[in-house]
Design an enzyme around this catalytic site. Structure first.
Site, PDB file in Angstrom:
ATOM      1  N   CYS A   1      13.512  10.354   7.003  1.00 54.84           N
ATOM      2  CA  CYS A   1      13.401   9.741   8.424  1.00 54.84           C
ATOM      3  C   CYS A   1      14.791  10.068   8.923  1.00 54.84           C
ATOM      4  CB  CYS A   1      12.871   8.709   8.514  1.00 54.84           C
ATOM      5  SG  CYS A   1      13.408   7.410   7.112  1.00 54.84           S
TER       6      CYS A   1
ATOM      7  N   GLU B   1      10.488  15.127  15.970  1.00 52.37           N
ATOM      8  CA  GLU B   1      10.485  14.810  14.225  1.00 52.37           C
ATOM      9  C   GLU B   1       9.833  15.878  13.605  1.00 52.37           C
ATOM     10  OE1 GLU B   1       9.586  11.200  12.259  1.00 52.37           O
ATOM     11  OE2 GLU B   1      11.453  11.351  11.205  1.00 52.37           O
TER      12      GLU B   1
ATOM     13  N   GLU C   1      10.185   0.389  10.280  1.00 52.47           N
ATOM     14  CA  GLU C   1      11.144   1.843  10.193  1.00 52.47           C
ATOM     15  C   GLU C   1      10.571   3.034  10.450  1.00 52.47           C
ATOM     16  OE1 GLU C   1      13.001   4.696   8.995  1.00 52.47           O
ATOM     17  OE2 GLU C   1      12.919   3.914   6.607  1.00 52.47           O
TER      18      GLU C   1
ATOM     19  N   LYS D   1       0.829  -1.074  -0.016  1.00 56.19           N
ATOM     20  CA  LYS D   1      -0.027  -0.158   0.137  1.00 56.19           C
ATOM     21  C   LYS D   1       0.796   1.090  -0.179  1.00 56.19           C
ATOM     22  CE  LYS D   1      -1.914   2.833   3.041  1.00 56.19           C
ATOM     23  NZ  LYS D   1      -1.646   4.035   2.558  1.00 56.19           N
TER      24      LYS D   1
END
Lengths: 491, 308
Positions: free
Chosen positions: A302, A399, A268, A194
Site C-alpha cells: 500500500c 492504485e 489503513e 480475519k
C-alpha cells in the site's frame, strides 16, 4: 547524459542454478478449521474453500469458511476471555505471553517464511528477511509495552477497549496479523482476526503458535473466509474496535457501517506514493530505491512508490539506468532464494493489473517491461514502467497494486511538491537529494503519513504508520499504535 | 616538448558531473548481492572463473628470485591432481623481479604484471615514476599496476593526478595499465567515484582498488562504486575498462559474491580475465579447496594444497 547506444547485456553466459528453499521442514494440514476459544473447530455449515499457490495454481489446503454464526461464536469467545481472564491479568503477565509468541515465531521462522511464500507468492528472500523477522519484532516490541502503559500515557489511566475485530489483507499476511494482534493484546484487549481468503495459512500457523504459547482460550480467535466473513466481523454488535487494512473502497463501507455506533476504528487503506528524485541525488542509489519502492513484494504494497517524479535534467539517465537494472531482476519461483519478484497473489489481482496495463497503453502511455521470461503456470507480471504519462492518466491516479511504475518529470521544486500531493491518497512518499535542507522542505510539504529520505520501504515496529486523506484513519506501530487500543481516563 | 606538456593538452573530465554516492544505499545493494545463493554447476563454473581471474601476487621486501619462481610454478600448475583447471591470469611482482618471472613463465600465456611508480606510496617525482614504469616494461612486464598520487588527489590537484596517469600510460607503451586508487586512503565513496572517472579518462585500461599495503583494502562497497563508474564511462564512450579489486579477498565465497556483483552491474561482457581480476595471494587455495569439495563431497586438509 546522451541517450546511450552502448547497452549492457545481462543475458547469456554465467547464470545462477536454481536454489530452492526446502519445504521438507514445514507441516501443512490438508484442512484447516477455525480457531475459536483456544480450539480448532469446524465451521457450522461445514463449508471450506481452497487456498492455492499462486506460483503454480496448485491447491495447498482446504480452509474453513466462517459464516455469521461462526463469527458470533468467535466474538463470544473473545468477550468471555476478555471479561474472565485477559483484562484482569496483571500487565506483566500479558507481556510474558506476548514475548512467548515472539520467541516461538522466531524459532519457527523458516517454516513461517516458506509457508508465506507458498501461499502468497512472495519471494522467499523477502518472507525470510522481511516479513517474518518484522512480525516477530512487532510482538517483541509490544510485549515490552504491556506493563509500561503508564509511561506511554503519563498522568492518565489506559484501559483496554474490549474485543477487537481485525481484518487484514493478503500482501503481508503474517506481518499484518502481528501489527494487529500485538498492540491489541499488549493493551489488554482480546481479538478476533480475519485473514485474507487467498493467504490464510500463516495466520492459521500463528494460531498454532498462540495455542503452543498457552494463551488463555479465546484471547485470540482466527476466523477464515472472504468478504462476507469480514463484513460479519466488523458489523458485529459486540465488537468494541475495528482495525482494518485493505482497499479504500472496503474502508469506506466499513466507515459507513460504523458511523454512529461509537465503535473505535483504524483504517489503513490504499496509496499512490510519489518517489521524488532531484538532480543532486545519488543517482545509482536512487535507482535502487525506485526498484525497492515499486517492485518489492510485486508492488503489492500500500505504501509502494508507484509514482516516480524525476527532475528533468537527470530523467533520461535515471530511466535508462532503471531499465538496465530491471533486466537483472529475477522473476520466477518464489521459493528460489535468488528470486527478486515472485508471483502475483491471485488470478483476480493479475486481471486487475493487466487491465491497468491496457488502460495505460490506451491512454497513450509508453509501456516498457523487462525481458524476464515468465513461467507458464501461475500468475505473473513482468516489472513494468510507464513514461509519457501525466497527472490526468489513470495509471498515475489510481492504485494498481502491482509491479507497475508511472514516471513523470518535473522542473522545479514546487512542481514536484504539487504533483506529489495531487492525489486522493497520502500514505507514503520518498525524497532523494544530497541536500538536507531540501529533504526537510519537501517532507514538511508532503501530505503523507510516512516519508522516507534517500531510502524507501523501511519498516520498524517503533515507527508509526498510517495515512492522510483516503489512505486511512489512525496510526499503527510505535507509541501511536498503542493509542488505538486504549481508552484514556483519569488515574 | 616534454611529456608533461603533451599531457596537459588532454581535457580533464568534468568532475562536477560525477554523481554523488550514498554510502547507506551502497551497503544495502552490496548486502543484496550477498544474499544470492550460488549452487551446483553454477558454483563450479564460478570457482573456475575466479581461478582464471587471479593475479597471483607477491609484493614483499623480502621477496627472492626463488619465491617468485615458486609463485610462477603455482600460477601454471594450480593443482595438477585435478585436471581441467584454468591457470591464473597473471603473476604480479615488483619491477626487480619481472625478469625472473618472465623466465619462469616462458611458453605460457600468463601475463606478467609489475607494480610501478614508486609503489605503494607513490611518494616520488614524476621522472622516477616514469623510469620505474619503463624499467618494468623493458624487463618484460606486459601489465603495469601504478598508484595514483593520493596526496595530490586529496588536495584537489586533479590536473596533476590526471597528467601523471596520462604520462605513465604513455610510458607503458603496449603494456596494459592498471591504475590503483588506494581507496583505503581516499576516505569517502564520493572520492572513489571521482578518482575512477579521472583514471579512466586519463587512459586506464583497468582501475584497481588497493595496493594491499593499506587497510581497508578491497571491499565490495568500493568495488561496486568503481563498477558503476566503469558502467557510466562505457555508456558514455563505448570503451570497456577492466576492474581489479585487490587485497582482503581470501575466500571463495567472497570471490563469488564479487562475481555476482560484476554480473549484475556490468553484465556478462565483463565476466572474463580480460576485464576482471582478483589481486590476491591466498585466494587460489581456498577456491581449489572448494572445487575439490564440490566434486568429491569432502573438504580436504589445507596441507594438500601447495602454499607458494
Amino acid at each position: 547524459m546522451a541517450t546511450p547506444q552502448n547497452k549492457l547485456a545481462f543475458d547469456g553466459g554465467w547464470d545462477y542454478d536454481p536454489a530452492p528453499e526446502s519445504t521438507d521442514h514445514i507441516k501443512l494440514q490438508k484442512r484447516y478449521e477455525l480457531f475459536i476459544g483456544g480450539e480448532f473447530v469446524a465451521p457450522g455449515k461445514g463449508r471450506y474453500f481452497d487456498s492455492i499457490n499462486p506460483a503454480n495454481e496448485k491447491k495447498l489446503a482446504r480452509v474453513a469458511d466462517a459464516d455469521e454464526a461462526d463469527v458470533d461464536r468467535a466474538v463470544q469467545a473473545a468477550r468471555k476471555a476478555y471479561k474472565g481472564v485477559w483484562s484482569r491479568l496483571p500487565a506483566k503477565e500479558r507481556g510474558k505471553y506476548i514475548f512467548r509468541i515472539a520467541r516461538i515465531m522466531q524459532e519457527r521462522a523458516r517454516e513461517f517464511a516458506a509457508i508465506e511464500s507458498l501461499d502468497g507468492g512472495k519471494p522467499i528472500r523477502e518472507s525470510r528477511d522481511v516479513d517474518v523477522p518484522l512480525a516477530a519484532a512487532h510482538f517483541f516490541y509490544y510485549a515490552g509495552w504491556a506493563d509500561k502503559l503508564e509511561y506511554a500515557f503519563p498522568g492518565r489511566r489506559a484501559r483496554p477497549l474490549g474485543v477487537a475485530g481485525q481484518v487484514i489483507p493478503w500482501n503481508f499476511p503474517l506481518l499484518m496479523a502481528a501489527w494487529k494482534i500485538a498492540p491489541a493484546l499488549a493493551c489488554g484487549n482480546t481479538v478476533v482476526l480475519k485473514p485474507a481468503e487467498t493467504t490464510p495459512l500463516t495466520a492459521l500457523k500463528l494460531a498454532e503458535v498462540i495455542a503452543d504459547a498457552g494463551l488463555p482460550p479465546g484471547v485470540v480467535n482466527i476466523v477464515t473466509g472472504a468478504g462476507k466473513t469480514g463484513a460479519a466481523l466488523v458489523t458485529h454488535p459486540d465488537i468494541d474496535k475495528v482495525a482494518f487494512t485493505g482497499s479504500t473502497n472496503v474502508g469506506r463501507i466499513i466507515q459507513r457501517a460504523l458511523a454512529g455506533t461509537g465503535k473505535r476504528y483504524t483504517l489503513e487503506l490504499g496509496g499512490k506514493a510519489a518517489n521524488v528524485i532531484f538532480e543532486d541525488a545519488a543517482i545509482d542509489q536512487a535507482v535502487e530505491g525506485i526498484v525497492n519502492g515499486i517492485f518489492f513484494n510485486q508492488g503489492h504494497v500500500c505504501c509502494a512508490g508507484s509514482r516516480l517524479l524525476v527532475q528533468e535534467s537527470v530523467a533520461d539517465e535515471v530511466i535508462e539506468k532503471l531499465k538496465s537494472r530491471m533486466e537483472t531482476l529475477i522473476v520466477g519461483d518464489p521459493m528460489d532464494k535468488n528470486t527478486d519478484i515472485g508471483a502475483i497473489n491471485s488470478a483476480m489481482q493479475l486481471e486487475k493489473i493487466e487491465s491497468y496495463l491496457k488502460i495505460g497503453a490506451d491512454e497513450g502511455g509508453e509501456m516498457h517491461q523487462s525481458s524476464a521470461r515468465l513461467p507458464s503456470k501461475g500468475y505473473w507480471c513482468a516489472p513494468t514502467i510507464f513514461t509519457n504519462v501525466a497527472q490526468s492518466n489513470r495509471v498515475v491516479q489510481e492504485e494498481i497494486f502491482g509491479p507497475v511504475l508511472a514516471i513523470q518529470t518535473f522542473r522545479t521544486f514546487d512542481e514536484a511538491l504539487t504533483k506529489a500531493n495531487n492525489t486522493p491518497y497520502g500514505l507514503s512518499g520518498g525524497v532523494w537529494t544530497d541536500k538536507g535542507a531540501k529533504i526537510f522542505k519537501m517532507t514538511q510539504g508532503l501530505r503523507a503519513g510516512v516519508i522516507w529520505a534517500n531510502t524507501f520501504n523501511k519498516f520498524d515496529p517503533t515507527s508509526p504508520f498510517g495515512g492522510y486523506k483516503e489512505s486511512g484513519v489512525g496510526r499503527e506501530g510505535g507509541l501511536h499504535g498503542l493509542d488505538a487500543y486504549v481508552r484514556l481516563g483519569a488515574e | 616538448m616534454s611529456v608533461h606538456a603533451v599531457a596537459k593538452s588532454l581535457p580533464l573530465p568534468d568532475l562536477a558531473r560525477v554523481p554523488t554516492v550514498d554510502e547507506v544505499g551502497v551497503d544495502e545493494r552490496v548486502a543484496r548481492f550477498q544474499t544470492r545463493s550460488i549452487k551446483t554447476a553454477s558454483k563450479l563454473e564460478a570457482l573456475k572463473l575466479v581461478l582464471s581471474m587471479i593475479d597471483l601476487t607477491t609484493l614483499e621486501g623480502q621477496d627472492t628470485p626463488g619465491k617468485v619462481r615458486q609463485l610462477c610454478q603455482k600460477a601454471i600448475h594450480l593443482h595438477d591432481s585435478f585436471p581441467g583447471l584454468p591457470h591464473v591470469a597473471a603473476v604480479c611482482v615488483y619491477p626487480s623481479m619481472v625478469e625472473v618471472a618472465k623466465r619462469a613463465l616462458q611458453g605460457t600465456d600468463i601475463n606478467i604484471a609489475s607494480v610501478a611508480t614508486a609503489f605503494p606510496s607513490g611518494m616520488s617525482s614524476r621522472a622516477v615514476k616514469l623510469d620505474d614504469t619503463r624499467m618494468a616494461v623493458a624487463a618484460g612486464a606486459n601489465e603495469i599496476d601504478m598508484v595514483i598520487s593520493r596526496g595530490k588527489f586529496l588536495a584537489g590537484d586533479y590536473r596533476y593526478v590526471f597528467d601523471e596517469i596520462v604520462a605513465v600510460k604513455e610510458a607503458c607503451g603496449g603494456a596494459h595499465l592498471k591504475v590503483i586508487l588506494e581507496t583505503g586512503e581516499l576516505g569517502t565513496l564520493d572520492r572513489v567515484r571521482r578518482a575512477s572517472v579521472l583514471a579512466m579518462h586519463a587512459g586506464a585500461d583497468f582501475i584497481k582498488t588497493s595496493t594491499g599495503k593499506i587497510q581497508p583494502a578491497a571491499t565490495m562497497q568500493v568495488t561496486l562504486v568503481m563498477l558503476l563508474a566503469i558502467r557510466d564511462y562505457y555508456v558514455e564512450t563505448g570503451r570497456m575498462v577492466g576492474m581489479k579489486p585487490a587485497g582482503g579477498i581470501s575466500t571463495a565465497k567472497l570471490a563469488i559474491h564479487y562475481l555476482v556483483m560484476l554480473r549484475e552491474t556490468l553484465g556478462n561482457a565483463w565476466m572474463s580475465p580480460e576485464w576482471f581480476r582478483f589481486g590476491a595471494s591466498s585466494l587460489a587455495n581456498d577456491v581449489l579447496m572448494q572445487i575439490m569439495k564440490q566434486t568429491s563431497g569432502y573438504y580436504q586438509s589445507a596441507d594438500y594444497f601447495s602454499k607458494d
